[in-house]
Design an enzyme around this catalytic site. Structure first.
Site, PDB file in Angstrom:
ATOM      1  CG  HIS A 165     -13.095  43.020 -12.062  1.00 41.52           C
ATOM      2  ND1 HIS A 165     -12.571  44.383 -12.342  1.00 41.52           N
ATOM      3  CD2 HIS A 165     -13.353  42.509 -13.228  1.00 41.52           C
ATOM      4  CE1 HIS A 165     -12.338  44.318 -13.736  1.00 41.52           C
ATOM      5  NE2 HIS A 165     -12.886  43.353 -14.209  1.00 41.52           N
TER       6      HIS A 165
ATOM      7  CD  GLN B  82     -11.367  39.484 -24.149  1.00 41.14           C
ATOM      8  OE1 GLN B  82     -11.449  38.167 -23.902  1.00 41.14           O
ATOM      9  NE2 GLN B  82     -12.478  40.315 -23.608  1.00 41.14           N
TER      10      GLN B  82
END
Lengths: 282, 282
Positions: A38, A62
């Protein structure tokens, strides 16, 4: 330590934008539990834009299995400490009901390329991804959005959604960041035992064996898949879900290798499902 | 006669926007064959925004029957003449393959409220509407978009999509514009014979009878529907598809009338399917 602002609500993000007209915005959507992967996206976003927005939202839509959503690791305090090292302008951290009010009833779906690989093994997963990203894109209104190559199919699906629905956003793919032993960084790695984490290095080694075989001239995808699977099976903890060679553009499964290809896999170590992939040109 | 610019491509619209930063944009999406109804939207958009974009695109995805798409009236030359009376800044007139390239494979869908009325009788219609509007909103990037109350359910579905997907756009509902005899203006009216056009005035008269009955205290929706249907059947050309009383917010069918309600209908005159509606508060 930069003092970045936290927005809990969509209207706070709108205020932020109204206060900063005409500036380029880089956007890094995450589900938190941040790692070097990230942070590589954040660094690049900082370099390429006037302003950077990072979102932290574990998107229930999701997760096709309820337990996976519940067990997904979370650590907001550590996330904010990590982010404080970078000149980020806004961290968007909405609660679930800010994103999905009770009467929420819309969806965004990309067909065809979501039939394969992760889309096949995790029904509904990509519909959740594209729905939340359509929302986050409309909230953050970025010029550029940053995603890791580790989620290779996700990247292809997002690019397709952006092209099909004419979002005026540049999707930037960033390389997979790996541990020293080759294991692709993932928030899910935190749930591996020390032994599983060591054994999981086999995934990248197996992908490399597949690549080597292609570079030596092998073109039969069944043989390459078998070689990769045999290598992974050397780990006692590994349970293979799929190993697959696909066209890197339309994700169609390949029998004969040609052009740009994606070698990808999903393998379970105990209760933790890991994915990894490499792209290569023949 | 204002000399407005025509954009055939998405990149032309992007150029237009880049040349006009920071200005408020009003957007009027149409399928062409413009009438006073459309022009009332244009007038309001001109009044409320720095810039106005009108699109003309007959969207194949919202026609559930192939013939209806083929027979939908078109007259680009007249449309541009009509628009030339207003200070419009851009007319977006894309070809089909600019909006739907051959590999197009995404969709935007609003669930639940699309199960009723037009959504029930025209399966796939609203998915076509929301998909093309998500695209057009991302292309035109308006601050306000203008729609006619004549397509009552469409307006509710669009507002829901905009809320659910966080488009930063104000959806403006404009009153239905009617012929002198009460017939709601519609591009489809052009396909009515002179006799049918005259008989079709019964639709608004029937809606008014329903309203009158409610104002007199009737609360049983079955009785009101029957009254409206009986009135329409006075016309020999009319073939009723539905007459329905629904909640004006969530579109649930009503048995007892309460709160804000939508009375809507779809009636065929020969090969032409007309819709009309009124909103009222009890």
């Amino acid at each position: 330590m930069p003092n970045h602002k936290i927005a809990k609500t969509i209207s706070c993000v709108r205020d932020f934008q109204n206060q900063n007209p005409g500036k380029s915005i880089g956007f890094v959507p995450t589900m938190g539990y941040l790692h070097e992967g990230h942070l590589s996206l954040v660094k690049r976003a900082v370099k390429e834009n006037d302003l950077v927005i990072v979102s932290i939202f574990v998107n229930p839509k999701q997760f096709n299995q309820g337990n996976d959503f519940i067990n997904y690791p979370r650590s907001v305090k550590t996330d904010l400490e990590l982010l404080s090292q970078y000149p980020i302008d806004l961290v968007f951290m909405p609660e679930n009901n800010e994103i999905y009010p009770t009467d929420f009833s819309s969806k965004v779906k990309v067909d065809k390329i979501t039939d394969y690989l992760e889309g096949h093994f995790r029904p509904g997963h990509f519909e959740g991804v594209t729905t939340v990203l359509a929302k986050l894109f409309n909230i953050a209104r970025p010029h550029r959005a940053y995603f890791g190559q580790k989620d290779a199919q996700q990247l292809i699906v997002i690019k397709k959604m952006v092209a099909d629905l004419n979002f005026d956003i540049e999707i930037i793919a960033c390389p997979t960041i790996r541990e020293k032993n080759g294991l692709a960084m993932s928030s899910r790695n935190a749930r591996l035992s020390a032994n599983e984490r060591d054994e999981a290095k086999i995934l990248f080694q197996a992908l490399m064996k597949g690549k080597e075989s292609i570079l030596k001239g092998e073109r039969n995808s069944g043989k390459i898949e078998a070689l990769i699977e045999k290598t992974i099976q050397e780990s006692h903890s590994a349970e293979i879900e799929y190993v697959s060679l696909n066209d890197a553009v339309n994700l169609a499964p390949l029998t004969e290798i040609q052009g740009e290809i994606l070698i990808s896999l999903a393998v379970n170590f105990g209760e933790v499902r890991l994915i990894d992939n490499i792209l290569l040109k023949t």
